[in-house]
Design an enzyme around this catalytic site. Structure first.
Site, mmCIF file in Angstrom:
data_model
loop_
_atom_site.group_PDB
_atom_site.id
_atom_site.type_symbol
_atom_site.label_atom_id
_atom_site.label_comp_id
_atom_site.label_asym_id
_atom_site.label_seq_id
_atom_site.Cartn_x
_atom_site.Cartn_y
_atom_site.Cartn_z
ATOM 1 N N ARG A 75 64.153 68.873 -27.068
ATOM 2 C CA ARG A 75 62.761 69.138 -26.855
ATOM 3 C C ARG A 75 61.841 67.759 -26.834
ATOM 4 O O ARG A 75 60.457 68.006 -27.197
ATOM 5 C CB ARG A 75 62.451 69.802 -28.287
ATOM 6 N N LYS A 113 53.179 62.806 -14.897
ATOM 7 C CA LYS A 113 53.746 63.871 -14.055
ATOM 8 C C LYS A 113 55.384 63.445 -14.142
ATOM 9 O O LYS A 113 55.893 62.446 -13.735
ATOM 10 C CB LYS A 113 53.248 63.801 -12.741
ATOM 11 N N GLU A 172 49.359 54.241 -0.752
ATOM 12 C CA GLU A 172 48.796 54.772 -1.954
ATOM 13 C C GLU A 172 47.510 53.849 -2.653
ATOM 14 O O GLU A 172 46.580 54.586 -3.150
ATOM 15 C CB GLU A 172 49.904 55.054 -3.252
ATOM 16 N N LYS A 215 43.659 54.683 -11.365
ATOM 17 C CA LYS A 215 44.607 55.911 -11.801
ATOM 18 C C LYS A 215 44.497 56.394 -13.332
ATOM 19 O O LYS A 215 44.336 57.477 -13.643
ATOM 20 C CB LYS A 215 45.909 55.571 -11.469
ATOM 21 N N GLU A 244 45.186 67.591 -14.340
ATOM 22 C CA GLU A 244 44.857 67.942 -12.824
ATOM 23 C C GLU A 244 44.180 69.482 -12.547
ATOM 24 O O GLU A 244 44.449 70.383 -11.808
ATOM 25 C CB GLU A 244 46.187 67.900 -11.936
ATOM 26 N N ARG A 255 41.456 64.949 -10.944
ATOM 27 C CA ARG A 255 42.888 64.307 -10.532
ATOM 28 C C ARG A 255 43.119 64.739 -9.353
ATOM 29 O O ARG A 255 44.069 64.242 -8.639
ATOM 30 C CB ARG A 255 43.784 64.418 -11.623
ATOM 31 N N ASN A 266 45.187 63.705 -4.512
ATOM 32 C CA ASN A 266 45.848 64.431 -3.479
ATOM 33 C C ASN A 266 45.043 64.153 -2.124
ATOM 34 O O ASN A 266 45.575 64.749 -1.219
ATOM 35 C CB ASN A 266 46.019 65.995 -3.718
ATOM 36 N N HIS A 277 47.277 64.149 0.882
ATOM 37 C CA HIS A 277 48.675 65.042 0.604
ATOM 38 C C HIS A 277 48.718 66.288 1.106
ATOM 39 O O HIS A 277 49.789 66.762 1.183
ATOM 40 C CB HIS A 277 48.680 64.902 -1.074
ATOM 41 N N HIS A 310 52.197 66.309 2.802
ATOM 42 C CA HIS A 310 53.610 67.257 2.058
ATOM 43 C C HIS A 310 54.235 68.068 3.156
ATOM 44 O O HIS A 310 55.372 68.315 3.315
ATOM 45 C CB HIS A 310 52.995 68.129 1.099
ATOM 46 N N HIS A 368 57.105 59.542 1.867
ATOM 47 C CA HIS A 368 56.077 60.068 1.150
ATOM 48 C C HIS A 368 54.770 59.336 1.694
ATOM 49 O O HIS A 368 53.738 59.914 2.150
ATOM 50 C CB HIS A 368 56.022 59.990 -0.301
HETATM 51 N N1 GLY Z 1 50.339 61.163 -7.776
HETATM 52 C C1 GLY Z 1 49.234 61.922 -7.997
HETATM 53 C C2 GLY Z 1 48.842 62.038 -9.658
HETATM 54 O O1 GLY Z 1 49.664 61.608 -10.337
HETATM 55 O O2 GLY Z 1 48.092 63.049 -9.985
#
Ligand code: GLY
Length: 364
Positions: free
Chosen positions: A124, A146, A188, A230, A240, A244, A248, A251, A255, A267
């Site tokens: 957990r 993430k 990036e 960031k 997000e 946030r 993207n 992206h 993607h 990527h």
């Molecule tokens: N890679 C995009 C984010 O962390 O939101």
């Protein structure tokens, strides 16, 4: 050495520090001991990073734990699945991990996401320390919590938001990074310049040559600037739901390109072409001026990043892939577009015919 804090809320225990420098790792052992997040640590890494840095890392952490356990899984995106996560969890049990243990994610984006996922679910939840070894992981995936594994149907479809306890960004890892991996991270960094920071955009334009030669001073500057952007965005919108999503940029089509190439396209390469596409869409929809669009496209080229869709990728497959994008809402495919440099917005109303035209144009 640069240090900054990701301030998540008034609960001090969820905020964490990012430490950036050419020798950031030298401080890791002592800072882990000071942090007191776990009684024992286990390093999770991949076969590639373990062969390159395993013994240096073991030495670095010998003061924290002379017998620190290392679990390495086969390098590559193919490993980023629930089966590897279960194998890592089973190995952790075998090595005696318990609820007072902590994990150290040492590697690129795959390691960071997978180790973060195991850390957030094993018993957990265990504390996780991120030590990103690629440029892309240093400026993006190691920050913001993430975590994920892939499913056969798509990338990152099972995961959590779970913030690390600390991020150590040691720039010396970048010295040995293969050129393709380096370009992945540059894409990036350019994204941050386009969506958020005109001075970073200019720094990339003026210092492109020195950056490509991996000049450490320049790298420290653009990595620190990217991490600052960031962290500020994550502080405003951890899960997000709002700003946030601007991260993207590039992206949506990116993607789709990755998926249609069978993940042969990296990527950052896909995001770079995706940024060219989003820039063109913004211009064609009369949000972005012609000269601003040209300055973005020209910087993509100056940095030596890809901006053309390879002929062999079927346009129909790219468009079909967009329709199952994780960022869609209902039937709408959400694109991040630009009103001008530094002013992104979410647009769910881009006509499909226009997307098809821009895809064809970028194949030309
Ligand atoms: N890679 C995009 C984010 O962390 O939101």
């Amino acid at each position: 050495m640069n240090r900054m804090k990701v301030d998540l809320d008034r609960r001090h225990d969820r905020s964490y520090e990012i430490v950036i420098g050419q020798d950031a790792l030298d401080r890791a052992g002592i800072m882990l001991t000071q942090g007191g997040w776990a009684r024992r640590y286990f390093i999770i890494t991949d076969s590639h990073v373990s062969a390159l840095y395993g013994s240096r890392i073991r030495e670095q952490f010998s003061a924290v734990d002379p017998n620190i356990g290392i679990i390495a899984f086969p390098a590559g995106e193919e490993s980023k699945n629930i089966h590897t996560a279960i194998r890592v969890a089973e190995e952790l049990l075998g090595l005696g991990a318990d609820r007072e243990s902590g994990l150290i994610a040492l590697g690129g984006g795959v390691v960071g996401d997978l180790a973060g996922f195991v850390a957030s679910t094993f018993m957990r939840g265990l504390p996780c320390i991120q030590i990103p070894t690629t440029l892309l992981a240093q400026v993006d995936s190691s920050i913001g919590g993430k975590t994920a594994v892939d499913l056969p149907m798509g990338k990152n479809l099972v995961g959590t938001f779970s913030q690390p306890k600390m991020v150590f960004i040691d720039l010396s890892f970048l010295e040995t990074l293969p050129p393709r991996e380096f370009a992945n991270g540059l894409a990036e960094i350019l994204k941050y310049g386009i969506i958020d920071d005109l001075s970073l955009f200019q720094e990339l334009r003026d210092g492109a040559g020195r950056l490509q030669q991996r000049d450490m001073e320049r790298l420290e500057s653009v990595v620190t600037c990217s991490c600052r952007i960031k962290k500020r965005i994550v502080e405003m919108d951890e899960n997000e739901k709002g700003v946030r999503r601007f991260l993207n940029f590039g992206h949506t089509i990116g993607h789709a390109l990755e998926a249609v190439s069978g993940y042969a396209m990296a990527h950052g390469e896909a995001v770079s072409i995706g940024m060219a596409a989003a820039t063109r869409l913004s211009e064609r929809m009369n949000y972005l001026s012609g000269p601003e669009a040209e300055s973005v496209l020209s910087l993509i080229r100056t940095l030596g990043l890809p901006h053309r869709i390879p002929q062999e990728l079927s346009s129909d497959s790219i468009l079909a892939c967009l329709r199952v994008d994780k960022k869609r809402s209902g039937d709408r495919v959400n694109f991040i577009l630009l009103k001008s440099l530094g002013v992104p917005f979410v647009n769910g109303g881009v006509p499909q015919a226009l997307v098809a035209e821009v895809v064809e144009e970028l194949k030309g």
